[in-house]
Structures are given as structure tokens and as C-alpha cells.
Design a protein around this motif. Sequence first.
Motif, mmCIF file in Angstrom:
data_model
loop_
_atom_site.group_PDB
_atom_site.id
_atom_site.type_symbol
_atom_site.label_atom_id
_atom_site.label_comp_id
_atom_site.label_asym_id
_atom_site.label_seq_id
_atom_site.Cartn_x
_atom_site.Cartn_y
_atom_site.Cartn_z
ATOM 1 N N ASP A 30 0.828 -1.203 0.000
ATOM 2 C CA ASP A 30 0.000 0.000 0.000
ATOM 3 C C ASP A 30 0.865 1.256 0.000
ATOM 4 O O ASP A 30 0.580 2.214 -0.735
ATOM 5 N N SER A 62 -12.425 -0.754 1.591
ATOM 6 C CA SER A 62 -11.246 -1.224 0.864
ATOM 7 C C SER A 62 -11.631 -2.289 -0.160
ATOM 8 O O SER A 62 -12.601 -3.013 0.004
ATOM 9 N N ASP A 88 -6.056 -3.578 -6.156
ATOM 10 C CA ASP A 88 -5.682 -2.317 -5.513
ATOM 11 C C ASP A 88 -5.836 -1.118 -6.439
ATOM 12 O O ASP A 88 -6.179 -0.024 -5.988
#
Length: 281
Positions: free
Chosen positions: A34, A74, A80
Motif C-alpha cells: 500500500d 477497501s 488495488d
Amino acid sequence: MGILQMSLMTLYSELENICRQQILDSYPSDWSEDYITRKIVFEYRKLFRDIQINGLSSLTIKINSAAYKFTGKSETKFGDIGLIVRITHPGNRYFEGVTSLEAKIIHKNKRKFQEIKARQLNIISSNVQYPMLLLYDNKSIEKFHDYSFFPSTAKQNHAVVVPIHIVESIIRDKVPDYFSQNKAQNKLPIEANSSIYQFSIPLAYQILFRYFRGLDLDFNQHLIQRIKGYEFEDLLDIQNRTLPQYLLLVSVSYGDFDSNIEFDINREIFREITSSEPEEF
């Protein structure tokens, strides 16, 4: 700030340098996917703000991009990073395609990707065509799918992509009944050099020579609207759904078309990225 003009290979080197620098700067104290992704996305957004490429063909190529952070739950279904590419050719209406990238870091002490979960990959690949696993490595990656295609700068590459469908095949080869068992929820370490890298290509190459030319993208318009934050009943519905944590929108225009467009996105749930600091996110 005006249009930045450069050659395609200069742009390639600049993008590779961004990935290399952010990955190496993150090792070992900030070694998380991340953190690295956030840094790369911010630097990517600065590089692709307004670019014109000359000399590749008879047509100039103009590239404009924006980066956003999803403010809701999320991701679990799309990886992602969501990437939406809008391509315009002379005399043709523009078309848009979307893809998804799921980021993973190599283990600090082992040449393995320890955090890969078969079930997670299966969910992503069932929601979007051609999703990619984005792999970060603190050491130079050299075992690409076909090294002859890539510029010499790729010898110092630290970020590559592998089609998730291929990763699923690797998993099935290692453990044939993995997806049919409860352990599909568990992590399955995969060797880097001897297994997964032989199917990889540099991230910079994938972006410039594949995505920006409309390749390896999903053109499902309903999916594109959903990734943009539309197709939801209300705010509560949005909060209960999942979207990519980061969203990159790119306009690639061939010829005299203006690439500096207003990107169509649900700004109630996406916030434009203007800093690389954690507080921004």
C-alpha cells in the motif's frame, strides 16, 4: 504548466525510474504494497499530467491523466488499482477500457511472494477481464516473458505484472485441488525467480505499449461505470460495495485531439490525489 514533449523511450525510462526509485526508497522500513503503491500513483500522476509524444508515427500522441483515492470500503473484488483508458483516434469516436491490478511485495528475507491468496485472485478474475498481479521487488528483476522486446533500462526493473489467470494456473499446477478446498482462503507462497517471473513483463512496458494502445482492457461499459463510482442505488449502497483503492484515468489522443479532458467520475466517493503523504489518503 504547458505540455511536456518527449520521445516514447524517454517516457518509458521516466516511468521505470519512478517505479524503481519508490520501491528502493521503501525498502526495508516501509516495505508494504500500500505504501509503495501510494508513492508510485502520486509520481505517476505528476508525470502523465500533460504529455505529447512526437516521432513515433505521423500522428502526435497526447496523454493526460488523473489519479484518485476511493473513500469507501477497501477493495476485495477489483484489486488495488483500477485503470481506465480513454483512447481517441482521428475520425473515430473515443472508446474506453478498464483493467485491475492487485499489488504484492516480495518477502524481505525470502525470494517468494508470501501474501498471494488463490481465493482473492479468483474473485478479481471473475469480475474483470485481463486483471494483473503487480509485483514489487527490492532486487532487480530480469526473468521476463521475452527479454528481447524490452529496452535496456529494464535490466534495473523492480515492478512487473503477470496476468492473474496465469498465476491461477501456477497455483493449480502446484496444488491441483486448491480452489475446491477451504484452504483457498489461505496464503500460498510462490517462488519469484523460478516460477512467476518467467511470465512477467515490466509495468512500464505494460502501461505504454499495451494499455495505452487499448490492449488487455475490458470494454464492458457497465463495469466501467461501476469502477467510476456510478451504478449504485444510494450512498449506503456505495458504502457496502467495494471498488479499487486507487483509480487512474488516462486520456490517450492520436492526432490533433485535445487530451486535456474533464474526467467523468463520481467525485462524491473519489478524492483526487495531490500529495504522496499518508494524511492525503
